[in-house]
Write an enzyme that holds these catalytic residues in place. Structure first.
Site, PDB file in Angstrom:
ATOM      1  N   GLY A  53      52.277  24.153  70.461  1.00 21.92           N
ATOM      2  CA  GLY A  53      53.641  24.886  71.113  1.00 21.92           C
ATOM      3  C   GLY A  53      54.737  24.257  70.596  1.00 21.92           C
ATOM      4  CB  ILE A  74      56.930  31.432  35.390  1.00 22.99           C
ATOM      5  CG1 ILE A  74      57.281  32.719  34.709  1.00 22.99           C
ATOM      6  CG2 ILE A  74      55.945  30.794  34.669  1.00 22.99           C
ATOM      7  CD1 ILE A  74      55.923  33.696  34.950  1.00 22.99           C
ATOM      8  CB  SER A 125      46.437  41.375  51.513  1.00 19.55           C
ATOM      9  OG  SER A 125      46.371  40.054  51.729  1.00 19.55           O
ATOM     10  NE  ARG A 158      51.334  18.919  75.464  1.00 22.45           N
ATOM     11  CZ  ARG A 158      52.430  18.417  75.999  1.00 22.45           C
ATOM     12  NH1 ARG A 158      52.721  17.234  75.609  1.00 22.45           N
ATOM     13  NH2 ARG A 158      53.377  19.406  76.584  1.00 22.45           N
ATOM     14  N   PRO A 207      60.503  41.025  36.387  1.00 22.06           N
ATOM     15  CG  PRO A 207      62.767  40.324  35.555  1.00 22.06           C
ATOM     16  CD  PRO A 207      61.221  40.608  35.155  1.00 22.06           C
ATOM     17  CD  GLU A 226      46.124  32.982  40.897  1.00 21.87           C
ATOM     18  OE1 GLU A 226      44.958  33.557  40.547  1.00 21.87           O
ATOM     19  OE2 GLU A 226      46.438  31.744  40.611  1.00 21.87           O
TER      20      GLU A 226
HETATM   21  N1  CAA Z   1      38.349  42.590  34.235  1.00 22.36           N
HETATM   22  C1  CAA Z   1      38.323  43.019  33.098  1.00 22.36           C
HETATM   23  N2  CAA Z   1      38.927  44.414  32.718  1.00 22.36           N
HETATM   24  C2  CAA Z   1      39.471  44.676  33.594  1.00 22.36           C
HETATM   25  C3  CAA Z   1      39.791  44.410  35.014  1.00 22.36           C
HETATM   26  C4  CAA Z   1      39.024  42.930  35.312  1.00 22.36           C
HETATM   27  N3  CAA Z   1      39.083  42.504  36.381  1.00 22.36           N
HETATM   28  N4  CAA Z   1      40.562  44.985  35.709  1.00 22.36           N
HETATM   29  C5  CAA Z   1      40.879  46.271  34.887  1.00 22.36           C
HETATM   30  N5  CAA Z   1      40.617  45.868  33.779  1.00 22.36           N
HETATM   31  C6  CAA Z   1      40.475  46.792  32.827  1.00 22.36           C
HETATM   32  C7  CAA Z   1      40.090  48.325  32.971  1.00 22.36           C
HETATM   33  O1  CAA Z   1      38.723  48.443  32.771  1.00 22.36           O
HETATM   34  C8  CAA Z   1      40.751  49.141  32.172  1.00 22.36           C
HETATM   35  O2  CAA Z   1      40.290  49.026  30.826  1.00 22.36           O
HETATM   36  P1  CAA Z   1      40.048  50.341  29.891  1.00 22.36           P
HETATM   37  O3  CAA Z   1      41.405  50.839  29.465  1.00 22.36           O
HETATM   38  O4  CAA Z   1      39.189  49.911  28.934  1.00 22.36           O
HETATM   39  O5  CAA Z   1      39.527  51.429  30.752  1.00 22.36           O
HETATM   40  C9  CAA Z   1      42.126  48.525  31.972  1.00 22.36           C
HETATM   41  O6  CAA Z   1      42.138  47.163  32.281  1.00 22.36           O
HETATM   42  C10 CAA Z   1      43.237  48.880  32.728  1.00 22.36           C
HETATM   43  O7  CAA Z   1      42.685  48.750  34.194  1.00 22.36           O
HETATM   44  P2  CAA Z   1      43.314  49.547  35.213  1.00 22.36           P
HETATM   45  O8  CAA Z   1      43.625  51.133  34.700  1.00 22.36           O
HETATM   46  O9  CAA Z   1      42.359  49.312  36.505  1.00 22.36           O
HETATM   47  O10 CAA Z   1      44.752  49.022  35.487  1.00 22.36           O
HETATM   48  P3  CAA Z   1      46.006  49.340  36.558  1.00 22.36           P
HETATM   49  O11 CAA Z   1      47.211  49.375  35.964  1.00 22.36           O
HETATM   50  O12 CAA Z   1      45.636  50.497  37.526  1.00 22.36           O
HETATM   51  O13 CAA Z   1      46.118  47.940  37.517  1.00 22.36           O
HETATM   52  C11 CAA Z   1      45.499  46.255  38.968  1.00 22.36           C
HETATM   53  C12 CAA Z   1      44.979  47.375  38.063  1.00 22.36           C
HETATM   54  C13 CAA Z   1      44.108  45.763  39.592  1.00 22.36           C
HETATM   55  C14 CAA Z   1      46.422  46.787  40.260  1.00 22.36           C
HETATM   56  C15 CAA Z   1      46.101  45.185  38.207  1.00 22.36           C
HETATM   57  O14 CAA Z   1      47.440  45.718  37.739  1.00 22.36           O
HETATM   58  C16 CAA Z   1      46.482  43.953  39.187  1.00 22.36           C
HETATM   59  O15 CAA Z   1      45.440  43.094  39.454  1.00 22.36           O
HETATM   60  N6  CAA Z   1      47.472  43.919  39.724  1.00 22.36           N
HETATM   61  C17 CAA Z   1      48.136  42.569  40.287  1.00 22.36           C
HETATM   62  C18 CAA Z   1      48.670  41.669  39.382  1.00 22.36           C
HETATM   63  C19 CAA Z   1      48.564  40.343  39.938  1.00 22.36           C
HETATM   64  O16 CAA Z   1      47.802  39.789  40.426  1.00 22.36           O
HETATM   65  N7  CAA Z   1      49.602  39.489  39.678  1.00 22.36           N
HETATM   66  C20 CAA Z   1      49.764  38.092  39.852  1.00 22.36           C
HETATM   67  C21 CAA Z   1      50.703  37.498  38.871  1.00 22.36           C
HETATM   68  S1  CAA Z   1      50.032  35.967  38.498  1.00 22.36           S
HETATM   69  C22 CAA Z   1      50.480  34.740  39.604  1.00 22.36           C
HETATM   70  O17 CAA Z   1      50.589  35.067  40.876  1.00 22.36           O
HETATM   71  C23 CAA Z   1      50.306  33.400  39.222  1.00 22.36           C
HETATM   72  C24 CAA Z   1      51.085  32.377  40.290  1.00 22.36           C
HETATM   73  O18 CAA Z   1      52.277  32.542  40.589  1.00 22.36           O
HETATM   74  C25 CAA Z   1      50.134  31.342  40.914  1.00 22.36           C
END
Ligand code: CAA
Length: 387
Positions: free
Chosen positions: A345, A159, A372, A270, A128, A369
């Site tokens: 339309g 989920i 943007s 159309r 949440p 996921e």
């Molecule tokens: N692959 C591997 N490792 C990764 C990575 C990747 N793509 N991205 C980050 N990491 C690693 C970093 O290297 C870092 O590692 P270290 O601690 O070793 O340095 C660690 O992860 C933390 O990374 P960040 O500091 O960059 O993390 P952040 O807190 O700044 O967040 C973010 C990064 C990109 C904003 C991430 O939080 C994000 O992607 N947010 C969006 C979440 C999302 O997409 N949610 C979707 C939910 S699922 C869904 O939608 C499913 C559905 O319903 C169909």
């Protein structure tokens, strides 16, 4: 450079197209209206290999490549984006992560069940208070004194497939002082004690893909069902999303293709002011821009799929390619669906035609996921190396 698809890629594309035309398109509008989960078609898709396209045959999948997966996602989503959503979670978010990080036993049990369509999988990251800021999670997993299991207390929201999923990949904090490095991934069985399903979300689009909250209360997860090592969970989650975003880009291409095809047909038939509306330059300009954005989206998506296949060989990453494909394809799908409604339309606003559904369905591809805004952040960080 060769744009020609392999025989196997053409085969899965044709199989998905035929199935989508014959068995999904005829029921899409009915399931959209009722919001019912389309279990029968999903199980059939499992039998055809569409729920585990990249899963090796040894674990019940089709054993094909990521380009084949993207092509099939486009075809299914052109018929119905809700079926595309369920398919993408099973393929990308569930099977993909377990294939990469799971033990042999986990693959045989969890991947096989979902890839064959016997069970539905889900991915529980969002909470949440933490959507875009995924590391800010509160769900907790504590190792029992005898070291045999974790006790998980979790609350997860949004989920996808939650109301029907038997198995989930779930992320929880094992070390609260370690930030993103304190997150661990677990494989959860919805039939075990302590698992509860919460309210179902009433949604604007992809209405047949059921979405709900999940709560775990003192759920006992055997240590053998931990996915990867303690503290690896956030990286697993991010790596899985890199692949997942290619699936969502492909879903957006499918929705955009359907909206575009409907618009071309309508513009040919159309008439207004004594002529087909497709002969007016304002409609022509829309169709030309729609087609160009559609092709660019498709190319970015297939490039990202190809990059994932290369990364599997080299051990590199394809994060930026996946984010660029998702960003461009989802915003293009929204724009193309918007133009499609305008070209149609009044009929574009009517539930008698599927165009208004494409418009509602396209919106989610800009949100789930990673929004943007998150994709732009990921792409820019990748370029600058700055955080
Ligand atoms: N692959 C591997 N490792 C990764 C990575 C990747 N793509 N991205 C980050 N990491 C690693 C970093 O290297 C870092 O590692 P270290 O601690 O070793 O340095 C660690 O992860 C933390 O990374 P960040 O500091 O960059 O993390 P952040 O807190 O700044 O967040 C973010 C990064 C990109 C904003 C991430 O939080 C994000 O992607 N947010 C969006 C979440 C999302 O997409 N949610 C979707 C939910 S699922 C869904 O939608 C499913 C559905 O319903 C169909």
């Amino acid at each position: 450079m060769d744009f020609k698809l392999t025989d196997e890629q053409q085969m899965i594309q044709a199989a998905a197209r035929d199935f989508a035309r014959d068995e999904i398109a005829p029921v899409a509008s009915e399931f959209d209206a009722s919001g019912e989960f389309p279990l029968a078609t999903i199980q059939r898709m499992g039998e055809l290999g569409l729920m585990g396209i990249e899963v090796p045959e040894a674990y019940g999948g089709a054993g094909l490549d990521t380009i084949g997966y993207a092509l099939a996602m486009m075809e299914v989503s052109a018929a119905d984006a809700a079926h595309g959503t369920i398919m993408s979670v099973n393929n990308s978010l569930f099977c993909n992560g377990i294939l990469k990080h799971g033990t042999e036993e986990q693959k045989q049990k969890y991947v096989r069940a979902v890839a064959t369509g016997e069970e539905i999988g889900a991915y529980a990251l969002t909470e949440p208070q933490s959507g875009s800021d995924a590391a800010n999670m509160r769900s907790r997993a504590v190792l029992s004194d005898d070291g045999s299991h974790y006790v998980i207390n979790a609350r997860k929201s949004w989920i996808t497939s939650g109301p029907v999923a038997r198995y989930l990949v779930l992320f929880a904090v094992t070390d609260p002082d370690a930030g993103a490095r304190g997150v661990t991934a677990f494989l959860i069985d919805a039939e075990r004690d302590g698992y509860h399903r919460g309210k179902t979300e009433p949604k604007l689009g992809i209405r047949a893909s059921a979405t709900c909250e999940i709560e775990l209360t003192d759920y006992k997860c055997p240590v053998k069902d931990r996915l990867g090592e303690e503290g690896q969970g956030f990286k697993i989650a991010m790596g899985v999303l890199d692949a997942g975003r290619i699936g969502i880009a492909a879903q957006a291409v499918g929705i955009a293709q359907a909206a575009f095809d409907a618009s071309v047909e309508y513009a040919r038939e159309r008439k207004a002011f004594g002529k087909e509306i497709g002969s007016f330059q304002m409609i022509q300009a829309k169709l030309a821009d729609m087609r160009t954005r559609l092709d660019a989206s498709r190319l970015l998506t297939l490039r990202a799929a190809w990059a994932k296949m290369q990364a599997a060989e080299t051990g590199g990453r394809f994060t930026a390619e996946g984010s660029m494909a998702k960003l461009f394809a989802s915003e293009s799908a929204m724009w193309i669906a918007h133009q499609a409604v305008q070209i149609h339309g009044g009929m574009g606003y009517s539930k008698e035609m599927p165009v208004e559904r494409y418009f509602r369905d396209a919106k989610i591809t800009e949100i789930y996921e990673g929004t943007s805004e998150i994709q732009r952040m990921v792409i820019a960080r990748n370029e600058t190396g700055l955080r």
